[in-house]
Enzyme design. Structure first.
Site, short mmCIF file in Angstrom:
data_model
loop_
_atom_site.label_atom_id
_atom_site.label_comp_id
_atom_site.label_asym_id
_atom_site.label_seq_id
_atom_site.Cartn_x
_atom_site.Cartn_y
_atom_site.Cartn_z
N HIS A 61 -88.58 -23.54 -34.42
CA HIS A 61 -89.86 -24.23 -34.20
C HIS A 61 -91.02 -23.49 -34.85
O HIS A 61 -91.62 -22.59 -34.25
CB HIS A 61 -90.10 -24.41 -32.70
CG HIS A 61 -91.23 -25.33 -32.37
ND1 HIS A 61 -91.24 -26.13 -31.26
CD2 HIS A 61 -92.39 -25.60 -33.01
CE1 HIS A 61 -92.36 -26.83 -31.22
NE2 HIS A 61 -93.08 -26.52 -32.29
N HIS A 63 -94.51 -23.98 -37.69
CA HIS A 63 -95.40 -24.86 -38.48
C HIS A 63 -95.81 -24.10 -39.73
O HIS A 63 -96.44 -23.05 -39.65
CB HIS A 63 -96.62 -25.24 -37.64
CG HIS A 63 -96.27 -26.03 -36.42
ND1 HIS A 63 -96.18 -27.41 -36.42
CD2 HIS A 63 -95.95 -25.65 -35.15
CE1 HIS A 63 -95.83 -27.84 -35.21
NE2 HIS A 63 -95.68 -26.78 -34.42
N LEU A 64 -95.45 -24.65 -40.90
CA LEU A 64 -95.73 -23.95 -42.15
C LEU A 64 -96.95 -24.49 -42.89
O LEU A 64 -97.41 -23.89 -43.86
CB LEU A 64 -94.50 -23.96 -43.06
CG LEU A 64 -93.32 -23.11 -42.56
CD1 LEU A 64 -92.14 -23.21 -43.53
CD2 LEU A 64 -93.72 -21.66 -42.37
N ASN A 95 -95.40 -31.98 -39.06
CA ASN A 95 -96.81 -32.40 -38.97
C ASN A 95 -97.67 -31.75 -40.06
O ASN A 95 -98.68 -31.10 -39.78
CB ASN A 95 -97.39 -32.14 -37.58
CG ASN A 95 -97.40 -30.68 -37.20
OD1 ASN A 95 -96.62 -29.89 -37.72
ND2 ASN A 95 -98.28 -30.31 -36.29
N HIS A 233 -90.61 -26.01 -26.57
CA HIS A 233 -91.57 -25.21 -25.79
C HIS A 233 -91.70 -25.61 -24.31
O HIS A 233 -92.79 -25.92 -23.83
CB HIS A 233 -92.95 -25.19 -26.44
CG HIS A 233 -93.45 -26.49 -26.98
ND1 HIS A 233 -93.46 -27.66 -26.26
CD2 HIS A 233 -93.95 -26.82 -28.20
CE1 HIS A 233 -93.96 -28.63 -27.00
NE2 HIS A 233 -94.26 -28.16 -28.18
N ASP A 306 -92.96 -21.53 -31.97
CA ASP A 306 -94.02 -22.52 -32.16
C ASP A 306 -95.18 -21.89 -32.95
O ASP A 306 -96.36 -22.14 -32.66
CB ASP A 306 -94.51 -23.09 -30.82
CG ASP A 306 -95.32 -24.39 -31.00
OD1 ASP A 306 -95.41 -24.89 -32.14
OD2 ASP A 306 -95.85 -24.88 -30.00
N HIS A 310 -103.71 -21.29 -37.76
CA HIS A 310 -104.95 -22.06 -37.86
C HIS A 310 -106.02 -21.25 -38.56
O HIS A 310 -106.08 -20.02 -38.44
CB HIS A 310 -105.46 -22.46 -36.47
CG HIS A 310 -104.71 -23.60 -35.87
ND1 HIS A 310 -104.73 -24.87 -36.39
CD2 HIS A 310 -103.89 -23.66 -34.79
CE1 HIS A 310 -103.96 -25.67 -35.65
NE2 HIS A 310 -103.43 -24.96 -34.68
N PHE A 324 -105.16 -26.42 -30.88
CA PHE A 324 -104.11 -25.76 -30.11
C PHE A 324 -103.24 -24.92 -31.04
O PHE A 324 -102.97 -25.31 -32.17
CB PHE A 324 -103.19 -26.82 -29.48
CG PHE A 324 -103.82 -27.63 -28.38
CD1 PHE A 324 -104.01 -27.08 -27.12
CD2 PHE A 324 -104.20 -28.96 -28.60
CE1 PHE A 324 -104.55 -27.85 -26.09
CE2 PHE A 324 -104.74 -29.73 -27.58
CZ PHE A 324 -104.92 -29.17 -26.32
N GLY A 325 -102.76 -23.77 -30.54
CA GLY A 325 -101.70 -23.07 -31.25
C GLY A 325 -102.03 -21.66 -31.66
O GLY A 325 -103.18 -21.30 -31.89
ZN LIG Z 1 -95.40 -29.17 -29.62
ZN LIG Z 2 -95.07 -27.03 -32.43
#
Ligand SMILES: [Zn+2]
Ligand SMILES: [Zn+2]
Length: 432
Positions: A61, A63-64, A95, A233, A306, A310, A324-325
């Protein structure tokens, strides 16, 4: 092709119940021999005395941000951060911009990773077109192009009938349907966990019920369809209890937990630091206790980061408006060693399992083991090395991490993908 010998390490491979001090030889990108007293003149050799030699870690999990937000992360920089965190395989969420909902985008990610990534990168395709939750994406074509699962992560699939069809469609491909479990109506545009701290901070809360009810729906749909539902998550005691009960009824459900959800509680939001804002939000002490129980008793299948880079300017907005994140690739293993192993909550075999063979099974790939003939992906780490995480040294393009300045015990020494050293810590694994 080249060979690499790793000598005198403590080799741990939960998949083959191996835990012994010895040598491991990688030839032509594959594990070729495990034994003792191995060596030959001219053979590239790593001295792993005092280190753990584990199968390469897998994070399903991540995000690239490429394509679309290369200012935050690229496939190249994300994979470098992954390697620094001991990961040899990462799965990237769809995403991006454009969303990975077609074989064109899937192929782009696969090709770009082949050219620039230092780790293996497997894309996860979207469940619905544009992750808009209205029509199914080109699931079969994306799987053919290399997708190892489907998810609209960041958004839940709110339409139950559409989720049922996605699950039915996933069956012949033997891929997990990965859900970001959140009923958006119950979540009510909150920005942190709903409870004592959201009340005193005056921030809108996200009810734990938003996660529990969606997990419940998805488990019921998985029972109906026979599909593999993977809950991303997982963060609440309620959702954990549902997964535990579903597993007892032999429903094909798996789940992951993030290091931040078992390390921090919503009390961390008290200074309005937006690096404590993530979705699902940091929960209560009781939820953290539940996650620790779930990790120990096997209800939780794997640890995933996760990792969500950002832009600094966007994270500097006020708490309600910031995205978020957080980033997490470089701290995950050390947080697990510090919080789970060194506290006696988990033995080393089980900890390694959570990062290797279990995530490999979820994405249905023959990785996460050191069996002879499998990929020569290896992570070397020290159990006792103490260090302080400095986000300014990160290999990621983003620095939104709440663990900056934290004291950690246990550290990645080296990362090897298909017999090639892609990361080495200068202190623990000096050259020559
Ligand atoms: Zn998520
Ligand atoms: Zn995620």
């Amino acid at each position: 092709m080249s060979s690499l010998l790793i000598k005198n390490g403590r080799i741990i491979d939960p998949a083959s119940s191996l835990d012994q001090v010895g040598d491991l030889l990688i030839e032509d990108g594959q594990v070729s021999r495990i034994g003792r007293g191995m060596g030959a003149p001219g053979l590239e050799t790593i001295d792993a005395t005092g280190l753990i030699v584990a199968p390469g870690l897998i994070d399903i999990h991540v995000h690239l941000r490429e394509p679309g937000r290369e200012d935050e992360e690229t496939i190249e920089t994300g994979s470098q951060a992954a390697a620094a965190g001991g990961f040899t395989t990462i799965c990237c969420m769809p995403n991006t911009d454009p969303i990975n909902d077609s074989p064109t985008v899937t192929t782009y990610v696969v090709k770009e990773a082949e050219k620039r990534a230092v780790t293996r990168v497997f894309p996860i395709g979207a469940i619905t077109l544009g992750s808009a939750g209205e029509r199914l994406a080109e699931i079969g074509e994306m799987v053919e192009a290399g997708a190892v699962g489907i998810s609209d992560d960041g958004k839940p699939v709110m339409d139950g009938q559409l989720m049922r069809r996605a699950m039915e469609y996933s069956l012949p491909f033997k891929i997990p349907v990965i859900e970001h479990c959140e009923d958006l109506n119950l979540a009510a545009h909150g920005s942190m966990n709903e409870g004592y701290y959201s009340t005193i901070l005056g921030l809108k809360g996200i009810s734990r019920t938003a996660e529990d009810t969606m997990a419940s729906r998805d488990i019921i749909l998985a029972e109906l369809t026979g599909a593999h539902i993977h809950i991303a998550h997982l963060s609440t005691r309620g959702a954990l209890d549902l997964v535990r009960a579903a597993k007892q009824r032999r429903i094909h459900v798996t789940c992951e937990v993030t290091p931040h959800h078992f390390t921090l509680t919503d009390a961390a939001c008290c200074d309005y630091d937006t690096n404590t804002k993530m979705n699902p939000p940091l929960r209560t002490d009781d939820d953290v206790q539940a996650l620790l129980e779930g990790i120990a008793d096997g209800t939780i299948d794997c640890i995933a980061t996760d990792h969500a880079p950002h832009n600094l300017n966007e994270k500097m907005l006020e708490f309600d408006h910031a995205p978020f994140g957080i980033t997490g690739l470089e701290t995950a293993l050390s947080l697990a060693l510090t919080g789970l192993y060194h506290t006696g909550k988990l033995d080393l075999k089980r900890l390694v399992e959570l990062f290797t063979v279990n995530p490999a099974r979820i994405i249905n790939r023959p990785l996460g083991t050191l069996r002879v003939g499998t990929a020569g992906d290896v992570t070397l780490f020290s159990l006792d090395s103490q260090w302080v995480y400095d986000v300014n040294q990160t290999k990621s393009r983003s620095r939104n991490c709440p663990f900056h300045g934290m004291n950690l015990k246990g550290r990645v020494a080296g990362t090897i993908v298909a017999g090639r050293i892609v990361y080495r810590n200068a202190v623990l694994l000096p050259v020559g």
